[in-house]
Design an enzyme around this catalytic site. Structure first.
Site, PDB file in Angstrom:
ATOM      1  N   CYS A  44       7.140  -5.770   3.747  1.00 30.34           N
ATOM      2  CA  CYS A  44       6.325  -6.907   4.163  1.00 30.34           C
ATOM      3  C   CYS A  44       7.036  -8.230   3.896  1.00 30.34           C
ATOM      4  O   CYS A  44       6.644  -9.270   4.419  1.00 30.34           O
ATOM      5  CB  CYS A  44       4.995  -6.867   3.434  1.00 30.34           C
ATOM      6  N   ALA A 281       0.214  14.398   3.821  1.00 28.35           N
ATOM      7  CA  ALA A 281       0.875  13.323   4.576  1.00 28.35           C
ATOM      8  C   ALA A 281       0.103  12.023   4.391  1.00 28.35           C
ATOM      9  O   ALA A 281      -1.131  12.030   4.283  1.00 28.35           O
ATOM     10  CB  ALA A 281       0.977  13.683   6.046  1.00 28.35           C
TER      11      ALA A 281
HETATM   12  C1  LIG Z   1       8.467  -6.351   8.898  1.00 32.74           C
HETATM   13  C2  LIG Z   1       7.242  -5.696   8.358  1.00 32.74           C
HETATM   14  C3  LIG Z   1       6.248  -6.463   7.788  1.00 32.74           C
HETATM   15  C4  LIG Z   1       5.092  -5.862   7.297  1.00 32.74           C
HETATM   16  N1  LIG Z   1       4.135  -6.645   6.715  1.00 32.74           N
HETATM   17  C5  LIG Z   1       3.019  -6.054   6.221  1.00 32.74           C
HETATM   18  C6  LIG Z   1       2.031  -6.829   5.566  1.00 32.74           C
HETATM   19  O1  LIG Z   1       2.172  -8.053   5.407  1.00 32.74           O
HETATM   20  N2  LIG Z   1       0.921  -6.203   5.102  1.00 32.74           N
HETATM   21  C7  LIG Z   1       0.759  -4.853   5.235  1.00 32.74           C
HETATM   22  O2  LIG Z   1      -0.253  -4.324   4.786  1.00 32.74           O
HETATM   23  N3  LIG Z   1       1.691  -4.087   5.841  1.00 32.74           N
HETATM   24  C8  LIG Z   1       2.799  -4.660   6.332  1.00 32.74           C
HETATM   25  N4  LIG Z   1       3.748  -3.880   6.923  1.00 32.74           N
HETATM   26  C9  LIG Z   1       3.498  -2.436   7.072  1.00 32.74           C
HETATM   27  C10 LIG Z   1       3.865  -1.657   5.814  1.00 32.74           C
HETATM   28  O3  LIG Z   1       5.150  -1.959   5.415  1.00 32.74           O
HETATM   29  C11 LIG Z   1       3.707  -0.187   6.098  1.00 32.74           C
HETATM   30  O4  LIG Z   1       2.367   0.057   6.454  1.00 32.74           O
HETATM   31  C12 LIG Z   1       4.073   0.694   4.931  1.00 32.74           C
HETATM   32  O5  LIG Z   1       5.355   0.451   4.484  1.00 32.74           O
HETATM   33  C13 LIG Z   1       3.925   2.157   5.332  1.00 32.74           C
HETATM   34  O6  LIG Z   1       4.343   2.990   4.315  1.00 32.74           O
HETATM   35  P1  LIG Z   1       4.974   4.419   4.639  1.00 32.74           P
HETATM   36  O7  LIG Z   1       5.319   5.027   3.353  1.00 32.74           O
HETATM   37  O8  LIG Z   1       4.088   5.139   5.562  1.00 32.74           O
HETATM   38  O9  LIG Z   1       6.271   4.086   5.469  1.00 32.74           O
HETATM   39  P2  LIG Z   1       7.569   3.243   5.040  1.00 32.74           P
HETATM   40  O10 LIG Z   1       7.241   2.279   3.970  1.00 32.74           O
HETATM   41  O11 LIG Z   1       8.151   2.704   6.298  1.00 32.74           O
HETATM   42  O12 LIG Z   1       8.514   4.349   4.456  1.00 32.74           O
HETATM   43  C14 LIG Z   1       8.975   5.430   5.236  1.00 32.74           C
HETATM   44  C15 LIG Z   1      10.373   5.781   4.795  1.00 32.74           C
HETATM   45  O13 LIG Z   1      10.620   7.092   5.182  1.00 32.74           O
HETATM   46  C16 LIG Z   1      11.967   7.205   5.593  1.00 32.74           C
HETATM   47  N5  LIG Z   1      12.039   8.361   6.476  1.00 32.74           N
HETATM   48  C17 LIG Z   1      11.475   8.495   7.705  1.00 32.74           C
HETATM   49  N6  LIG Z   1      11.710   9.726   8.186  1.00 32.74           N
HETATM   50  C18 LIG Z   1      12.438  10.371   7.251  1.00 32.74           C
HETATM   51  C19 LIG Z   1      12.997  11.674   7.187  1.00 32.74           C
HETATM   52  N7  LIG Z   1      12.811  12.524   8.176  1.00 32.74           N
HETATM   53  N8  LIG Z   1      13.679  12.004   6.085  1.00 32.74           N
HETATM   54  C20 LIG Z   1      13.838  11.124   5.070  1.00 32.74           C
HETATM   55  N9  LIG Z   1      13.349   9.893   5.087  1.00 32.74           N
HETATM   56  C21 LIG Z   1      12.657   9.526   6.177  1.00 32.74           C
HETATM   57  C22 LIG Z   1      12.238   5.918   6.292  1.00 32.74           C
HETATM   58  O14 LIG Z   1      13.631   5.634   6.284  1.00 32.74           O
HETATM   59  C23 LIG Z   1      11.426   4.933   5.442  1.00 32.74           C
HETATM   60  O15 LIG Z   1      12.223   4.313   4.480  1.00 32.74           O
HETATM   61  C24 LIG Z   1       4.940  -4.459   7.404  1.00 32.74           C
HETATM   62  C25 LIG Z   1       5.943  -3.680   7.980  1.00 32.74           C
HETATM   63  C26 LIG Z   1       7.087  -4.287   8.435  1.00 32.74           C
HETATM   64  C27 LIG Z   1       8.153  -3.433   9.038  1.00 32.74           C
HETATM   65  C1  LIG Z   2       7.539   0.431  -6.844  1.00 32.78           C
HETATM   66  C2  LIG Z   2       6.612   1.590  -6.613  1.00 32.78           C
HETATM   67  C3  LIG Z   2       7.350   2.884  -6.683  1.00 32.78           C
HETATM   68  C4  LIG Z   2       5.584   1.533  -7.728  1.00 32.78           C
HETATM   69  O1  LIG Z   2       4.591   2.493  -7.563  1.00 32.78           O
HETATM   70  P1  LIG Z   2       3.458   2.683  -8.664  1.00 32.78           P
HETATM   71  O2  LIG Z   2       4.054   2.931  -9.962  1.00 32.78           O
HETATM   72  O3  LIG Z   2       2.485   3.662  -8.155  1.00 32.78           O
HETATM   73  O4  LIG Z   2       2.695   1.276  -8.605  1.00 32.78           O
HETATM   74  P2  LIG Z   2       2.650   0.039  -9.618  1.00 32.78           P
HETATM   75  O5  LIG Z   2       3.974  -0.393 -10.051  1.00 32.78           O
HETATM   76  O6  LIG Z   2       1.783  -0.972  -8.967  1.00 32.78           O
HETATM   77  O7  LIG Z   2       1.887   0.612 -10.892  1.00 32.78           O
HETATM   78  C5  LIG Z   2       0.619   1.099 -10.784  1.00 32.78           C
HETATM   79  C6  LIG Z   2       0.358   1.970 -11.986  1.00 32.78           C
HETATM   80  O8  LIG Z   2       0.448   1.209 -13.198  1.00 32.78           O
HETATM   81  C7  LIG Z   2      -0.789   1.204 -13.856  1.00 32.78           C
HETATM   82  N1  LIG Z   2      -0.982  -0.144 -14.417  1.00 32.78           N
HETATM   83  C8  LIG Z   2      -0.781  -1.326 -13.790  1.00 32.78           C
HETATM   84  N2  LIG Z   2      -1.045  -2.331 -14.631  1.00 32.78           N
HETATM   85  C9  LIG Z   2      -1.427  -1.772 -15.793  1.00 32.78           C
HETATM   86  C10 LIG Z   2      -1.859  -2.296 -17.051  1.00 32.78           C
HETATM   87  N3  LIG Z   2      -1.919  -3.604 -17.286  1.00 32.78           N
HETATM   88  N4  LIG Z   2      -2.199  -1.423 -18.028  1.00 32.78           N
HETATM   89  C11 LIG Z   2      -2.141  -0.087 -17.810  1.00 32.78           C
HETATM   90  N5  LIG Z   2      -1.739   0.446 -16.643  1.00 32.78           N
HETATM   91  C12 LIG Z   2      -1.383  -0.389 -15.661  1.00 32.78           C
HETATM   92  C13 LIG Z   2      -1.801   1.553 -12.805  1.00 32.78           C
HETATM   93  O9  LIG Z   2      -2.957   2.146 -13.355  1.00 32.78           O
HETATM   94  C14 LIG Z   2      -1.035   2.517 -11.955  1.00 32.78           C
HETATM   95  O10 LIG Z   2      -0.983   3.772 -12.573  1.00 32.78           O
HETATM   96  P3  LIG Z   2      -1.834   5.026 -12.015  1.00 32.78           P
HETATM   97  O11 LIG Z   2      -1.551   5.115 -10.549  1.00 32.78           O
HETATM   98  O12 LIG Z   2      -1.342   6.180 -12.784  1.00 32.78           O
HETATM   99  O13 LIG Z   2      -3.260   4.694 -12.304  1.00 32.78           O
HETATM  100  C15 LIG Z   2       5.913   1.512  -5.232  1.00 32.78           C
HETATM  101  O14 LIG Z   2       4.861   0.594  -5.287  1.00 32.78           O
HETATM  102  C16 LIG Z   2       6.863   1.017  -4.174  1.00 32.78           C
HETATM  103  O15 LIG Z   2       7.747   1.717  -3.752  1.00 32.78           O
HETATM  104  N6  LIG Z   2       6.664  -0.244  -3.697  1.00 32.78           N
HETATM  105  C17 LIG Z   2       7.527  -0.884  -2.719  1.00 32.78           C
HETATM  106  C18 LIG Z   2       7.254  -0.395  -1.311  1.00 32.78           C
HETATM  107  C19 LIG Z   2       5.981  -0.905  -0.740  1.00 32.78           C
HETATM  108  O16 LIG Z   2       4.912  -0.693  -1.288  1.00 32.78           O
HETATM  109  N7  LIG Z   2       6.093  -1.574   0.417  1.00 32.78           N
HETATM  110  C20 LIG Z   2       4.944  -2.089   1.091  1.00 32.78           C
HETATM  111  C21 LIG Z   2       4.478  -3.358   0.491  1.00 32.78           C
HETATM  112  S1  LIG Z   2       5.704  -4.629   0.670  1.00 32.78           S
END
Ligand SMILES: Cc1cc2nc3c(=O)[nH]c(=O)nc-3n(C[C@H](O)[C@H](O)[C@H](O)COP(=O)(O)OP(=O)(O)OC[C@H]3O[C@@H](n4cnc5c(N)ncnc54)[C@H](O)[C@@H]3O)c2cc1C
Ligand SMILES: CC(C)(COP(=O)(O)OP(=O)(O)OC[C@H]1O[C@@H](n2cnc3c(N)ncnc32)[C@H](O)[C@@H]1OP(=O)(O)O)[C@@H](O)C(=O)NCCC(=O)NCCS
Ligand SMILES: Cc1cc2nc3c(=O)[nH]c(=O)nc-3n(C[C@H](O)[C@H](O)[C@H](O)COP(=O)(O)OP(=O)(O)OC[C@H]3O[C@@H](n4cnc5c(N)ncnc54)[C@H](O)[C@@H]3O)c2cc1C
Ligand SMILES: CC(C)(COP(=O)(O)OP(=O)(O)OC[C@H]1O[C@@H](n2cnc3c(N)ncnc32)[C@H](O)[C@@H]1OP(=O)(O)O)[C@@H](O)C(=O)NCCC(=O)NCCS
Lengths: 547, 547
Positions: A44, A281
């Site tokens: 995002c 999924a």
């Molecule tokens: C530019 C942009 C801006 C966004 N802004 C927002 C926002 O402001 N607010 C919001 O709520 N959502 C936003 N989204 C949407 C949000 O990022 C997605 O809804 C979210 O990341 C979905 O999570 P996901 O795990 O389903 O997929 P992803 O986060 O896309 O992760 C899927 C991953 O799986 C990997 N993958 C795919 N197929 C395979 C395979 N066969 N084998 C191994 N790996 C694979 C891909 O490489 C990818 O890294 C945005 C998305 C984009 C692209």
């Molecule tokens: C980074 C990532 C792996 C972290 O996942 P996660 O550990 O599940 O999420 P958070 O770091 O928010 O931590 C949440 C956990 O910490 C716990 N936690 C958070 N604050 C806490 C606090 N103050 N005290 C105790 N626990 C706390 C929550 O209860 C939760 O644990 P649970 O699920 O076992 O209940 C995952 O969020 C990620 O890949 N993010 C980037 C991708 C993404 O989301 N893209 C789309 C948006 S840009």
């Protein structure tokens, strides 16, 4: 014996599932496969990094494979694409940059492959000046193209969230930006009346909008590219951002036997389990239930993906946990404006033949006597039983708060009467003693109770002009500054004096600036025996529709 | 026949009741009595006008008597004090500046006289340098005193909302300000751990705080005034603002026979009707039911007063409408900080012997990778059944939103599991994919499900230091920069390697910076057979308590 769990996809849904699973199960063997180099990145944030609002690239990387290993003992395998799921022998086939092709077995599997940008087979689509945006490599490519080249003119195709965010960010970097949208209006989650406000904001900031037009073909012209539209218009630009939507990245499941929807989304039950037992999924790749209408929908958003990942993990860990549906709560910053929505809009309800009522409240972000109060418009959609079907908000500040509150009421199956009763934070810098959400509740309650009848600007065209009286109840000055054709002006404060001059046999259509004085007028007139309707949202909502 | 309705008090509750009643009943005769010159003024804006944040005095006057007459056909009688209610003959006695003393009859009566500042009989309280703040005349007096005189040093007595707002506003005008509070901490709706953050903000902006100290006496010293405190300390200032609380302005009802609470508040039923049929009472002058605990309480806030006015009007108009209680949702701006709360705090629950659990989430106002994200702390209080009893938030931005959402869940009788499932607006400028409210839900759910046991910093003192192991699971650097005495440092990412070096028979108390890594550590340790608790809120919450 410990479980062996594989996760496909290492970002929002996948990484959340893996992390939660480890917290719930210290002994499971967890392997996470990611096709690309990066995991856990901030999808995002990508447009804002390209726009240089986010300055450091490293900030986009929320977690690293090493970090996931250290903290969660997760075996993260990047550059590892899962090309096949062999459900009969419970293995996946992996194509690894490092290790070549191999099979890995599982007890449980979580699929979170996400969605990829749609790239239709339009002539010229192969141009190296056309980009889509999904991940870090895409981002690096677009950014270095813009940084290095003399890129001054961009065309963004598609007025969804990503398209609009890209238009904003490129514009903020000083590019000339044209946004092309095939539908009559941008931002599908919003109805026209709200979307146009965003369109105005884009235009006010110099983004050129071309609506009702799609791309016919692209053609490279040396350092530039021609974009020919269906209307026949032709644009020329240095780069094109294609953001016309996403499609689930489920090609590897196509003939696997797992149940897919007709657009390739994975079908799951409420525990997020696919048609293959033990295989879950989540995220952009699945069909979900619309929380409000209970229909199957696809809503690619990060909040739901994260939550679903956690729920899938819980089920694998043996904790009963279900996903109750997606509301589609979403939000967008567009220069100085915020647009947010939750639940269904009119368009989607019409498609489903679900009856609904609409009201508007044009209010202020906080008490108007305190500095910095800015206009805030809410649109509330509800049914005859008082349940809230959807809401949309536009304004400069405080929109996220109001839509979050309404989203919360929807989630808890509350009604418009609940909106009226909510006790929200009030001090002058934050709100008014009657918060806009309370007002929306009042207005909707009045409509439901039949205390006032409303009509929308849209419906005005249907009225028999001869036999209705259109009354503008604003002040004379407001009336002089612009009014709806055919209206007579009777300011609400003088209405009681004029009652005897009004034809009791003619239905009256009243309107004011935002709907409030029109409501007052309707109450006065109704109680004096007139047949009257008030235009909800008033002249402001009507104006928004560009009449 | 048309009803004759009298309203006593022409501001928040009274004016709202009168306006709504007219909308519901065009024929009623409505007379509104106001003792002062002004009606419908913005009480809540007064401190900001004194502080010159609100520049125009006229902005404080939301409606005028003439405006109420024109729009709502309400006979507004200012400078008209109701001195008596003669319930037997259904009249009130009015003392009018213009018309002298007269009686006015009613079919229905709405009492909204509000509350006045407490002025205890402290020696010297009569000084003309001591002010209280309730209405426009008070405001004019204070402002002209400060504008005209060479006022440089102010002492504010009382650390409630009005006292703190006055301290802030006087400070912003450049005065030297000392705030004196008799309790150990300011802001009674907040627990100590949250209030101290506000105290720090005040001190950072140069407001001197004197806690645990009350006023013994005042004494004029020419152009200045001495304030002698109970501790023996003596202050000297140019002016004193007295803001130690309010008391219902119900003197005129004292021996009237209407049922009053033991502090003089009017008692009402859920239709807001007093013990006199047909006589309703609303606003600061009444006792209400605490929405959470169902106890009688007094909560002088504008939102409830406005809502109650509307409900009283509905009942008079024959619409069934009930008031379901007050949560005390409230908010305060203190320089760059916002503090907000809803429901009960620990102090009030302890008093009522209601068992509860507490968790903290220290998170950020929005995604940390997007510019402008600022720390945000939430404290959630809930019971074993998962119902939310209260919440408090402190931060620079986004606090109002999170408390509003939690207030909404409380109002709809939701549970912590609902917080976890809420689908709130997410884009990087507004929130995170897991909103702080979702996180609070997760953390609380984990506690309720017994997935992790917690302790608070308070409770640390009770532990047997010999037989417990206090483990700081932060990084070495964080540990070196300050830690709790007696702690050993094992960073969470190295914890699994150290398991064999830990004494399995000793209970472990873990903590990190905010509680999250401590939770992760607790999950690792629990599953490896250790007896472990995590300090909720971590070092940050502990630190807030000034250890
Ligand atoms: C530019 C942009 C801006 C966004 N802004 C927002 C926002 O402001 N607010 C919001 O709520 N959502 C936003 N989204 C949407 C949000 O990022 C997605 O809804 C979210 O990341 C979905 O999570 P996901 O795990 O389903 O997929 P992803 O986060 O896309 O992760 C899927 C991953 O799986 C990997 N993958 C795919 N197929 C395979 C395979 N066969 N084998 C191994 N790996 C694979 C891909 O490489 C990818 O890294 C945005 C998305 C984009 C692209
Ligand atoms: C980074 C990532 C792996 C972290 O996942 P996660 O550990 O599940 O999420 P958070 O770091 O928010 O931590 C949440 C956990 O910490 C716990 N936690 C958070 N604050 C806490 C606090 N103050 N005290 C105790 N626990 C706390 C929550 O209860 C939760 O644990 P649970 O699920 O076992 O209940 C995952 O969020 C990620 O890949 N993010 C980037 C991708 C993404 O989301 N893209 C789309 C948006 S840009
Ligand atoms: C400085 C200040 C700041 C505040 N800030 C906030 C805030 O930020 N948020 C919030 O929620 N609340 C705030 N409040 C509280 C809020 O203003 C009150 O809760 C609300 O006004 C109560 O409404 P009411 O109708 O009960 O009383 P009021 O609004 O006080 O109105 C009562 C009126 O009745 C008149 N009256 C009394 N007795 C008689 C009589 N016998 N005859 C005729 N007239 C009579 C009085 O003159 C007065 O004008 C603040 C209050 C003050 C004073
Ligand atoms: C000025 C005052 C008399 C107005 O009272 P009010 O008319 O009840 O309140 P509002 O102006 O907010 O208007 C609310 C009404 O307009 C209606 N309304 C608001 N926006 C509307 C819209 N867009 N379309 C239709 N109706 C609308 C509401 O439904 C409500 O009517 P209802 O109660 O019949 O349902 C009263 O609020 C007051 O005296 N305020 C100052 C004092 C005060 O509150 N102080 C404390 C806070 S500083």
């Amino acid at each position: 014996m410990s479980k062996k769990v594989l996760v496909v996809g290492g970002v929002a849904g996948g990484a959340s599932a893996a992390a939660r699973l480890r917290r719930m199960d210290e002994t499971a063997e967890i392997i996470m496969f990611e096709r690309d180099e990066h995991i856990s990145f901030a999808n995002c944030g990508l447009p804002y990094y390209i726009g240089e609002n986010i300055k450091e690239r490293s900030k986009l990387l929320v977690q690293t494979p090493q970090g996931m290993q250290n903290r969660f003992k997760i075996d993260v395998r990047t550059h590892s694409e899962v090309t096949q799921v062999n459900s009969a022998r419970k293995t996946v086939t992996v194509k690894s940059k490092e290790k070549g092709i191999y099979e890995e077995s599982y007890d449980y599997l979580v699929l979170s492959p996400g969605a990829k940008a749609i790239k239709p087979p339009i002539p010229g689509i192969g141009s190296n000046k056309i980009f889509t945006l999904r991940n870090i490599p895409d981002t690096d490519t677009i950014k270095s193209f813009i940084d290095k080249q003399e890129v001054q003119r961009a065309v963004v195709i598609g007025g969804g969230f990503i398209g609009v965010e890209m238009a904003e960010n490129l514009r903020e970097r000083g590019l000339e930006v044209t946004l092309v949208e095939a539908a009559p209006h941008i931002l599908p989650p919003f109805d026209t009346d709200m979307a146009v406000v965003v369109e105005q904001e884009l235009e006010n900031h110099g983004v050129k909008l071309l609506l009702n037009d799609g791309v016919k073909s692209f053609a490279d012209q040396g350092d530039t590219i021609d974009i020919v539209l269906n209307s026949g218009m032709s644009l020329n630009a240095d780069t094109v951002i294609l953001a016309i939507g996403v499609t689930p990245d489920t090609g590897f499941l196509k003939d696997s036997g797992v149940k897919l929807g007709n657009k390739g989304h994975i079908l799951v039950n409420e525990r997020l389990e696919t048609s293959w037992p033990g295989v879950y999924a989540v995220g952009d790749a699945i069909e979900v239930i619309d929380f409000v209408t209970k229909q199957n929908v696809t809503i690619p958003l990060a909040g739901p993906a994260n939550k679903q990942g956690r729920i899938a993990a819980d089920n694998i860990a043996g904790l009963a946990s279900t996903y109750k549906g997606t509301q589609g709560t979403s939000i967008l910053k567009v220069f100085g404006l915020t647009a947010a929505s939750t639940g269904n809009n009119e368009r989607s309800l019409k498609k489903l033949n679900i009856p609904y009522k609409v009201i508007y409240v044009h209010s202020a972000s906080h008490a108007t006597y305190y500095p910095g109060a800015l206009p805030l418009s809410l649109k509330l959609i509800f049914n005859d039983a008082g349940y809230i079907l959807g809401a949309q908000g536009v304004g400069s500040t405080g929109v996220d708060k109001r839509i979050d509150v309404i989203a919360t009421v929807i989630r808890l199956n509350g009604k418009v009467a609940d909106l009226a009763e909510l006790e929200l934070c009030y001090a002058p810098p934050y709100s008014s003693a009657k918060d806009p959400v309370n007002l929306a509740g009042y207005v909707a309650e009045n409509v439901l109770a039949g205390r006032t009848e409303t009509f929308t600007y849209d419906e005005l065209a249907d009225y028999d002009k001869e036999n209705t009286l259109l009354v503008d109840v604003r002040t004379e000055l407001e009336f002089q500054n612009g009014h709806i054709e055919g209206a007579v002006n009777i300011p609400v404060d003088k209405l009681r004096e004029e009652l005897n001059n009004l034809d009791r046999d003619k239905p009256i259509l009243a309107y004011c600036q935002v709907g409030q004085r029109g409501y007052y007028a309707s109450r006065i007139l109704t109680q004096h025996g007139f047949n009257v309707k008030n235009m909800t949202g008033g002249y402001k909502s009507a104006n928004a529709q560009n009449f």
